[in-house]
Design a protein around this motif. Sequence first.
Motif, PDB file in Angstrom:
ATOM      1  N   ASP A  77       2.300 -16.086  -5.475  1.00 53.11           N
ATOM      2  CA  ASP A  77       1.803 -14.461  -5.328  1.00 53.11           C
ATOM      3  C   ASP A  77       3.077 -13.892  -5.029  1.00 53.11           C
ATOM      4  N   ILE A  78       4.046 -14.286  -4.570  1.00 54.58           N
ATOM      5  CA  ILE A  78       5.214 -13.589  -4.009  1.00 54.58           C
ATOM      6  C   ILE A  78       6.134 -13.365  -5.059  1.00 54.58           C
ATOM      7  N   ASN A  79       6.746 -12.088  -5.188  1.00 48.97           N
ATOM      8  CA  ASN A  79       7.774 -11.736  -6.259  1.00 48.97           C
ATOM      9  C   ASN A  79       9.134 -11.744  -5.942  1.00 48.97           C
ATOM     10  N   VAL A  80       9.438 -11.516  -4.627  1.00 48.68           N
ATOM     11  CA  VAL A  80      10.668 -11.411  -4.166  1.00 48.68           C
ATOM     12  C   VAL A  80      10.924 -12.006  -2.813  1.00 48.68           C
ATOM     13  N   ILE A  81      11.994 -12.442  -2.262  1.00 48.96           N
ATOM     14  CA  ILE A  81      12.409 -13.084  -1.151  1.00 48.96           C
ATOM     15  C   ILE A  81      13.567 -11.988  -0.609  1.00 48.96           C
ATOM     16  N   CYS A  82      13.371 -11.296   0.603  1.00 46.67           N
ATOM     17  CA  CYS A  82      14.465 -10.286   1.136  1.00 46.67           C
ATOM     18  C   CYS A  82      14.704 -10.965   2.532  1.00 46.67           C
ATOM     19  N   PHE A  83      15.996 -10.834   2.768  1.00 44.21           N
ATOM     20  CA  PHE A  83      16.516 -11.252   3.948  1.00 44.21           C
ATOM     21  C   PHE A  83      17.624 -10.344   4.398  1.00 44.21           C
ATOM     22  N   LEU A 105      15.907 -20.829  -4.087  1.00 45.24           N
ATOM     23  CA  LEU A 105      16.097 -22.062  -5.037  1.00 45.24           C
ATOM     24  C   LEU A 105      14.477 -22.864  -5.116  1.00 45.24           C
ATOM     25  N   LEU A 106      13.833 -23.149  -4.063  1.00 48.40           N
ATOM     26  CA  LEU A 106      12.667 -24.061  -4.090  1.00 48.40           C
ATOM     27  C   LEU A 106      11.374 -23.438  -4.887  1.00 48.40           C
ATOM     28  N   TRP A 107      11.336 -22.041  -4.488  1.00 47.16           N
ATOM     29  CA  TRP A 107      10.127 -21.187  -5.251  1.00 47.16           C
ATOM     30  C   TRP A 107      10.544 -20.660  -6.548  1.00 47.16           C
ATOM     31  N   ASP A 108      11.826 -20.727  -6.869  1.00 45.32           N
ATOM     32  CA  ASP A 108      12.440 -20.044  -7.996  1.00 45.32           C
ATOM     33  C   ASP A 108      11.889 -18.577  -7.886  1.00 45.32           C
ATOM     34  N   LYS A 109      12.465 -17.898  -6.781  1.00 47.65           N
ATOM     35  CA  LYS A 109      12.063 -16.432  -6.789  1.00 47.65           C
ATOM     36  C   LYS A 109      13.362 -15.779  -6.474  1.00 47.65           C
ATOM     37  N   PRO A 110      13.561 -14.533  -7.135  1.00 45.47           N
ATOM     38  CA  PRO A 110      14.915 -13.640  -6.931  1.00 45.47           C
ATOM     39  C   PRO A 110      15.022 -13.399  -5.287  1.00 45.47           C
ATOM     40  N   LEU A 111      16.304 -13.097  -5.053  1.00 42.02           N
ATOM     41  CA  LEU A 111      16.757 -12.690  -3.653  1.00 42.02           C
ATOM     42  C   LEU A 111      17.168 -11.308  -3.582  1.00 42.02           C
ATOM     43  N   VAL A 112      16.999 -10.528  -2.511  1.00 41.86           N
ATOM     44  CA  VAL A 112      17.523  -9.158  -2.157  1.00 41.86           C
ATOM     45  C   VAL A 112      17.879  -9.312  -0.795  1.00 41.86           C
ATOM     46  N   GLY A 113      19.350  -9.015  -0.727  1.00 42.32           N
ATOM     47  CA  GLY A 113      19.982  -8.864   0.536  1.00 42.32           C
ATOM     48  C   GLY A 113      19.807  -7.430   1.145  1.00 42.32           C
ATOM     49  N   ALA A 307      11.272  -6.665   4.384  1.00 44.97           N
ATOM     50  CA  ALA A 307      10.666  -7.045   2.893  1.00 44.97           C
ATOM     51  C   ALA A 307      10.221  -5.511   2.438  1.00 44.97           C
ATOM     52  N   HIS A 308       9.866  -4.688   3.201  1.00 44.15           N
ATOM     53  CA  HIS A 308       9.517  -3.360   2.504  1.00 44.15           C
ATOM     54  C   HIS A 308      10.671  -2.616   1.887  1.00 44.15           C
ATOM     55  N   ALA A 309      11.792  -2.655   2.760  1.00 41.24           N
ATOM     56  CA  ALA A 309      13.298  -2.050   2.128  1.00 41.24           C
ATOM     57  C   ALA A 309      13.658  -2.892   0.906  1.00 41.24           C
ATOM     58  N   GLY A 310      13.595  -4.148   0.951  1.00 40.65           N
ATOM     59  CA  GLY A 310      13.885  -5.034  -0.159  1.00 40.65           C
ATOM     60  C   GLY A 310      13.122  -4.965  -1.411  1.00 40.65           C
ATOM     61  N   LEU A 311      11.832  -4.551  -1.168  1.00 44.05           N
ATOM     62  CA  LEU A 311      10.849  -4.218  -2.036  1.00 44.05           C
ATOM     63  C   LEU A 311      11.421  -2.996  -2.920  1.00 44.05           C
ATOM     64  N   LEU A 312      11.509  -1.895  -2.250  1.00 50.13           N
ATOM     65  CA  LEU A 312      11.964  -0.655  -2.514  1.00 50.13           C
ATOM     66  C   LEU A 312      13.149  -0.972  -3.690  1.00 50.13           C
ATOM     67  N   ALA A 313      14.019  -1.464  -3.285  1.00 49.03           N
ATOM     68  CA  ALA A 313      15.459  -1.706  -4.007  1.00 49.03           C
ATOM     69  C   ALA A 313      15.102  -2.856  -5.356  1.00 49.03           C
ATOM     70  N   PHE A 314      14.028  -3.764  -5.037  1.00 50.37           N
ATOM     71  CA  PHE A 314      13.724  -4.824  -6.394  1.00 50.37           C
ATOM     72  C   PHE A 314      13.367  -3.953  -7.253  1.00 50.37           C
ATOM     73  N   ARG A 315      12.275  -3.023  -6.867  1.00 50.08           N
ATOM     74  CA  ARG A 315      11.507  -2.368  -7.895  1.00 50.08           C
ATOM     75  C   ARG A 315      12.094  -1.256  -9.007  1.00 50.08           C
ATOM     76  N   THR A 316      13.641  -1.009  -8.162  1.00 49.03           N
ATOM     77  CA  THR A 316      14.526  -0.387  -9.089  1.00 49.03           C
ATOM     78  C   THR A 316      15.344  -1.304  -9.869  1.00 49.03           C
TER      79      THR A 316
END
Length: 342
Positions: A77-83, A105-113, A307-316
Amino acid sequence: MRHIAIGLEGSANKLGIGIVTHDDVTGKVEILSNIRHTHITPPGTGFLPRDTAAHHREHVLPVLENALKEANITIKDINVICFTKGPGMGAPLASVAIVARTLSLLWDKPLVGVNHCIGHIEMGREITGAKNPVVLYVSGGNTQVIAYAEKRYRIFGETLDIAVGNCLDRFARVLNLSNDPSPGYSIEQAAKSGKTFIELPYTVKGMDVSFSGILSYIEMIAQDQLASGECTPEDLCFSLQETIFAMLVETTERAMAHIGSNEVLIVGGVGCNLRLQEMMAQMAEQRGGKVFATDERFCIDNGIMIAHAGLLAFRTGFTTSLEESFCTQRFRTDEVYVSWRD
């Protein structure tokens, strides 16, 4: 369409993992989980980067497991991993970033710093509904007066030396106050019993503030006068809070006047302090304005703000490659291009 992000925060002594979802149609943000574990040291001591990083490594997997369980979602269900990319303490930041990269890498999901301060601001705006506030960002490692303009959060003023939270934490050590749940909270409670105001240096330089001289001065008073009974620890906590919060209110009001805003948003761990909120509200009321603040679930470091700030950036369309997923202890708020705001 619904996007789900998991956020990992570990820039200081709070390890937080949170999961949020954004609905593209309604714009609704839902918090699915917000799990946190704090590294607490004995009274009179601070927390060291090495020990804090060890704490995060020890607890990150149980916290992650609890976050996923509370959110009732699967990895699919997860679209992105933010850190948290920075700013913060190097060793704790790196320990959590390694986990984020491994999961990517394990989940094959994109990263957002994510910039830690941007996380605080965007979480505060989302929870409170503040539209275009002057932001007072106050925490253990940061003190900034901020306003948004032309795709950046611009810094109008900041500390010239130590942060306000660091000042409070270090004085709590002088008085041997408890670090549970935080030294700043212990000072806030002690200040409520203070009866005598002791005049301290008041250091505002334009839009900037300085706290190191105040700390040195009040430490000297504590050495000289506590033993003789001329004042009490409660008096000193009361006097310190009143002085440094007045400095913050002054610089915030000046920023409000400059940009013509009648809103103030207080974010960061020190933003939980009810006396600071009260003083800021008195100033804002005199200007016909309003103060926005959150409780400890959101103002103290947590994973949902990342997670919230990372998702805002990811959606752009923004992502962080593995090669660029390093951490930095110095990451200015105004370095971030805020692509998601008009």
